[in-house]
Design an enzyme around this catalytic site. Structure first.
Site, PDB file in Angstrom:
ATOM      1  N   CYS A  53     -14.916 -18.096 -31.350  1.00 54.37           N
ATOM      2  CA  CYS A  53     -14.208 -19.014 -30.455  1.00 54.37           C
ATOM      3  C   CYS A  53     -13.774 -20.283 -31.171  1.00 54.37           C
ATOM      4  O   CYS A  53     -12.615 -20.678 -31.144  1.00 54.37           O
ATOM      5  CB  CYS A  53     -15.100 -19.337 -29.258  1.00 54.37           C
ATOM      6  SG  CYS A  53     -14.493 -20.686 -28.256  1.00 54.37           S
ATOM      7  N   CYS A  58     -10.472 -18.894 -29.481  1.00 52.38           N
ATOM      8  CA  CYS A  58      -9.988 -19.760 -28.399  1.00 52.38           C
ATOM      9  C   CYS A  58      -9.425 -21.090 -28.897  1.00 52.38           C
ATOM     10  O   CYS A  58      -8.338 -21.498 -28.497  1.00 52.38           O
ATOM     11  CB  CYS A  58     -11.115 -20.118 -27.434  1.00 52.38           C
ATOM     12  SG  CYS A  58     -12.394 -18.884 -27.261  1.00 52.38           S
ATOM     13  N   LYS A  61      -6.403 -21.021 -31.402  1.00 51.34           N
ATOM     14  CA  LYS A  61      -5.325 -20.409 -30.624  1.00 51.34           C
ATOM     15  C   LYS A  61      -4.730 -21.418 -29.638  1.00 51.34           C
ATOM     16  O   LYS A  61      -3.525 -21.607 -29.558  1.00 51.34           O
ATOM     17  CB  LYS A  61      -5.885 -19.174 -29.905  1.00 51.34           C
ATOM     18  CG  LYS A  61      -4.989 -18.421 -28.976  1.00 51.34           C
ATOM     19  CD  LYS A  61      -4.881 -18.960 -27.560  1.00 51.34           C
ATOM     20  CE  LYS A  61      -6.110 -18.928 -26.728  1.00 51.34           C
ATOM     21  NZ  LYS A  61      -6.537 -17.618 -26.321  1.00 51.34           N
ATOM     22  N   TYR A 193      -3.950  -9.341 -25.115  1.00 53.64           N
ATOM     23  CA  TYR A 193      -3.664 -10.762 -24.950  1.00 53.64           C
ATOM     24  C   TYR A 193      -3.555 -11.506 -26.273  1.00 53.64           C
ATOM     25  O   TYR A 193      -2.746 -12.421 -26.421  1.00 53.64           O
ATOM     26  CB  TYR A 193      -4.651 -11.425 -23.976  1.00 53.64           C
ATOM     27  CG  TYR A 193      -5.980 -11.867 -24.537  1.00 53.64           C
ATOM     28  CD1 TYR A 193      -6.150 -13.148 -25.060  1.00 53.64           C
ATOM     29  CD2 TYR A 193      -7.086 -11.024 -24.523  1.00 53.64           C
ATOM     30  CE1 TYR A 193      -7.371 -13.563 -25.562  1.00 53.64           C
ATOM     31  CE2 TYR A 193      -8.305 -11.436 -25.028  1.00 53.64           C
ATOM     32  CZ  TYR A 193      -8.450 -12.703 -25.547  1.00 53.64           C
ATOM     33  OH  TYR A 193      -9.644 -13.114 -26.046  1.00 53.64           O
ATOM     34  N   GLU A 197      -0.293 -13.693 -27.269  1.00 57.67           N
ATOM     35  CA  GLU A 197      -0.458 -15.142 -27.470  1.00 57.67           C
ATOM     36  C   GLU A 197       0.049 -15.569 -28.846  1.00 57.67           C
ATOM     37  O   GLU A 197       0.750 -16.583 -28.971  1.00 57.67           O
ATOM     38  CB  GLU A 197      -1.934 -15.533 -27.329  1.00 57.67           C
ATOM     39  CG  GLU A 197      -2.437 -15.445 -25.891  1.00 57.67           C
ATOM     40  CD  GLU A 197      -3.927 -15.769 -25.752  1.00 57.67           C
ATOM     41  OE1 GLU A 197      -4.347 -16.069 -24.623  1.00 57.67           O
ATOM     42  OE2 GLU A 197      -4.659 -15.724 -26.761  1.00 57.67           O
ATOM     43  N   VAL A 320     -26.172  -9.720 -26.181  1.00 57.97           N
ATOM     44  CA  VAL A 320     -25.251 -10.502 -25.324  1.00 57.97           C
ATOM     45  C   VAL A 320     -23.940 -10.798 -26.035  1.00 57.97           C
ATOM     46  O   VAL A 320     -23.865 -10.741 -27.265  1.00 57.97           O
ATOM     47  CB  VAL A 320     -25.813 -11.891 -24.897  1.00 57.97           C
ATOM     48  CG1 VAL A 320     -26.611 -11.831 -23.643  1.00 57.97           C
ATOM     49  CG2 VAL A 320     -26.527 -12.603 -26.015  1.00 57.97           C
ATOM     50  N   HIS A 460       1.196 -31.998  -3.255  1.00 57.51           N
ATOM     51  CA  HIS A 460       2.613 -31.887  -3.528  1.00 57.51           C
ATOM     52  C   HIS A 460       3.067 -32.988  -4.470  1.00 57.51           C
ATOM     53  O   HIS A 460       2.597 -34.117  -4.348  1.00 57.51           O
ATOM     54  CB  HIS A 460       3.372 -32.015  -2.187  1.00 57.51           C
ATOM     55  CG  HIS A 460       4.820 -31.689  -2.305  1.00 57.51           C
ATOM     56  ND1 HIS A 460       5.264 -30.405  -2.563  1.00 57.51           N
ATOM     57  CD2 HIS A 460       5.916 -32.480  -2.217  1.00 57.51           C
ATOM     58  CE1 HIS A 460       6.598 -30.426  -2.610  1.00 57.51           C
ATOM     59  NE2 HIS A 460       7.010 -31.677  -2.406  1.00 57.51           N
ATOM     60  N   PRO A 461       3.936 -32.754  -5.406  1.00 58.81           N
ATOM     61  CA  PRO A 461       4.479 -31.460  -5.787  1.00 58.81           C
ATOM     62  C   PRO A 461       3.727 -30.887  -6.987  1.00 58.81           C
ATOM     63  O   PRO A 461       3.777 -31.417  -8.074  1.00 58.81           O
ATOM     64  CB  PRO A 461       5.921 -31.766  -6.185  1.00 58.81           C
ATOM     65  CG  PRO A 461       5.925 -33.242  -6.517  1.00 58.81           C
ATOM     66  CD  PRO A 461       4.629 -33.857  -6.081  1.00 58.81           C
ATOM     67  N   GLU A 465      -0.046 -25.609  -5.405  1.00 56.07           N
ATOM     68  CA  GLU A 465       0.097 -25.636  -3.943  1.00 56.07           C
ATOM     69  C   GLU A 465       0.783 -24.368  -3.414  1.00 56.07           C
ATOM     70  O   GLU A 465       0.687 -24.061  -2.228  1.00 56.07           O
ATOM     71  CB  GLU A 465       0.854 -26.883  -3.467  1.00 56.07           C
ATOM     72  CG  GLU A 465       2.345 -26.863  -3.762  1.00 56.07           C
ATOM     73  CD  GLU A 465       3.121 -28.047  -3.169  1.00 56.07           C
ATOM     74  OE1 GLU A 465       2.880 -28.383  -2.000  1.00 56.07           O
ATOM     75  OE2 GLU A 465       3.958 -28.619  -3.895  1.00 56.07           O
TER      76      GLU A 465
END
Ligand code: FAD
Ligand code: NA7
Length: 484
Positions: A53, A58, A61, A193, A197, A320, A460-461, A465
């Protein structure tokens, strides 16, 4: 009392899962050592403690993705009245050194943190001699250590295809973020992915990526959303070669790479030259160096199968993170599972990891985030008649003035059709997708219903939403594109 072993726990792997587990186990009072060792890539790239990572995943990237979005923002700024030079160009070497400097600082902070938390750390490669003994290969020689318990958190590394020239001339994500030359025209092989990416930020940085897709884009993700991601990338000028597989890579006297590739149905062979070939064809669990047979731990497809307590088939050995079979391969999953495992082993806790409804984001130029079930998985689980899909295209305010394409900004909620109309899945394609979905993930885990969603007043905006105004169902057949 020390007991018969050198340690209570040896954690093999100092990445997201291993570090979290080791730190928590020490906090619970266990005698712990954490091993981490990175084998260099065929190109010679290597890195420090912290795992995938931080070093090659991560973080670099996201930094490169951000660099690419900033370039796009500078172009957009002109439309808002900023006087900017339209011909901006990134300095690849400066980007790489900025990214690498950040990583080095994280490596340093990680080591200080381990020292502060009194976690013993050894930079060495671990392999089993028996279920309680491990040899550690270190620069200074081999060492043998024993432990009551082991946690395997070795993660994985990118695969190379088994074709001529793949290893000699190709690179992977392990090399890309520290590449000492501009990538140039790049063939990205693989449409998971990671491939998408990388292709996305390379395009944003002004290079010329092409994506080679063996079968489908983003296997495992909602396929309607995956299609929109790919379409939005093609619209930005990234060619997709569908149904092609690479056959060979040769280096020409010019230094360019000649790639031959084949259509998987017709057998038609084509070739093209590239400056860089990036393999993004999936990752292999690092089981080989562990000599798991010496401990009696079974492997399954380069991974380790565990039960809901992360236990392997050997009673004192757990696993893990990315190395476990069939669970989301994501940093926050690895961290939480590692920490919970340590608390169960050495604390009072009985809490197990819940691997369901984990939110995730694909950081393509137009980002995609989701939580819960894809539409096809919901249909598979409950039947098409029991599912209602609320959907809509929308126009982000940020896109108006620069007149960016809004064609692919789309979102949907996959819900129960009758009764409470519980929400099973939320899918969003648009700016800052991860930030949008994170809070909704907590709502979904708390039993979110369509009624609650509709009774939530939007901010908003914003683009988030739009989730509070999803009132068109797919079943109605009404047009989900906004009127203005
Ligand atoms: P790792 O972090 O891989 O750590 C395992 C460590 O163990 C490594 O340092 C390894 O060298 C070491 N090791 C292996 N064998 C031995 C041994 N025998 N002895 C000693 N040490 C050993 N996840 C997200 O959540 N969000 C993202 O945006 C994201 N982007 C990613 C982008 C890329 C390009 C990649 C490759 C991954 C990305 N991931 C992302 C996934 C994430 O990086 C992983 O899920 C996570 O790092 C897994 O943690 P881990 O601890 O299981 O393994
Ligand atoms: P993924 O998500 O496993 O995707 C790998 C991609 O590469 C996918 O599009 C595959 O196509 C393709 N692929 C796999 N093998 C080949 C070969 N030999 N030739 C051409 N194309 C190939 O991997 P990522 O690297 O994106 O992600 C890494 C991990 O993170 C992944 O395991 C996830 O669980 C999470 P396919 O769909 O199989 O036809």
């Amino acid at each position: 009392s020390k007991g018969p072993y050198d340690y209570d726990l040896i954690v093999i792997g100092g990445g997201s899962a291993g570090l979290a587990c080791a730190k928590e186990a020490v906090a619970c009072g266990a005698r712990v050592v954490c091993l981490d060792y990175v084998k260099p890539t065929p190109l010679g790239t290597k890195w420090g403690v912290g795992g995938t990572c931080v070093n090659v995943g991560c973080i670099p990237k996201k930094l490169m993705h951000q660099a690419s979005l900033l370039g796009e923002a500078v172009h957009e700024a002109a439309a808002y009245g900023w006087n900017v030079n339209e011909k901006i160009k990134p300095d690849w070497n400066k980007l790489v050194s900025s990214v690498q400097n950040h990583i080095k600082s994280v490596n340093w902070v990680t080591r200080v943190d381990l020292r502060d938390k009194k976690v013993e750390y050894i930079n060495g490669l671990g392999s089993f001699l028996d279920p309680h003994t491990m040899t550690i290969k270190m620069k200074s020689g081999d060492r043998k250590i024993t432990s009551q318990t082991f946690v395997i958190a070795v993660g994985g590394r990118p695969r190379y295809p088994d074709i001529p020239g793949a290893v000699e001339y190709g690179i992977t994500s392990d090399d890309l973020f520290s590449l000492n030359r501009e990538p140039g025209k790049t063939l990205v092989v693989g449409a998971g992915y990671i491939g998408l990416e990388c292709a996305g930020f390379l395009k944003g940085l002004g290079y010329e990526p092409t994506v080679m897709v063996r079968s489908i884009v983003l296997r495992g993700f909602d396929q309607q959303m995956a299609g929109l991601v790919a379409d939005s990338m093609e619209e930005r000028g990234i060619p997709f070669l569908y149904q092609y597989v690479p056959l060979s890579v040769e280096k020409l006297s010019s230094g360019k790479l000649l790639v031959k590739y084949e259509h998987s149905q017709s057998g038609e062979v084509r070739s093209d030259t590239f400056d860089t070939v990036l393999w993004a064809i999936g990752r292999k669990g690092l089981v080989d160096d562990l000599n798991l047979a010496n401990a009696g731990v079974h492997t399954f497809k380069d991974k380790i199968q565990v039960d809901s307590y992360e236990a392997t088939n050997v009673p004192n050995i757990y696993a893990v993170g990315d190395i476990i079979y069939g669970k989301p391969e994501l940093t926050p999953v690895a961290v939480l599972a590692g920490r919970l495992l340590a608390r169960r082993l050495y604390g009072e806790s009985t809490q197990r990891m819940d691997y369901t409804d984990v939110a995730t984001t694909v950081f393509t130029p137009l980002e995609y985030a989701c939580v819960g079930l894809s539409e096809e998985d919901a249909v598979k689980e409950f039947g098409a008649d029991e599912i209602e899909v609320f959907h809509g295209y929308y126009k982000p305010t940020e896109f108006f003035i620069p007149q960016k394409s809004v064609r692919h900004c789309y979102l949907k909620a996959v819900a129960e059709r009758h009764g409470e109309q519980r929400v099973y899945g939320l899918h969003y394609l648009g700016p800052v997708a991860g930030e949008v979905i994170q809070g909704f993930a907590a709502a979904l885990k708390s039993g979110l219903t369509i009624k609650t969603l509709m009774n939530t007043v939007g901010i908003h905006p914003t683009t988030a939403e739009e989730f509070t105004r999803l009132n068109i169902t797919k079943r109605s057949g009404l047009d989900p594109t906004p009127a203005s």
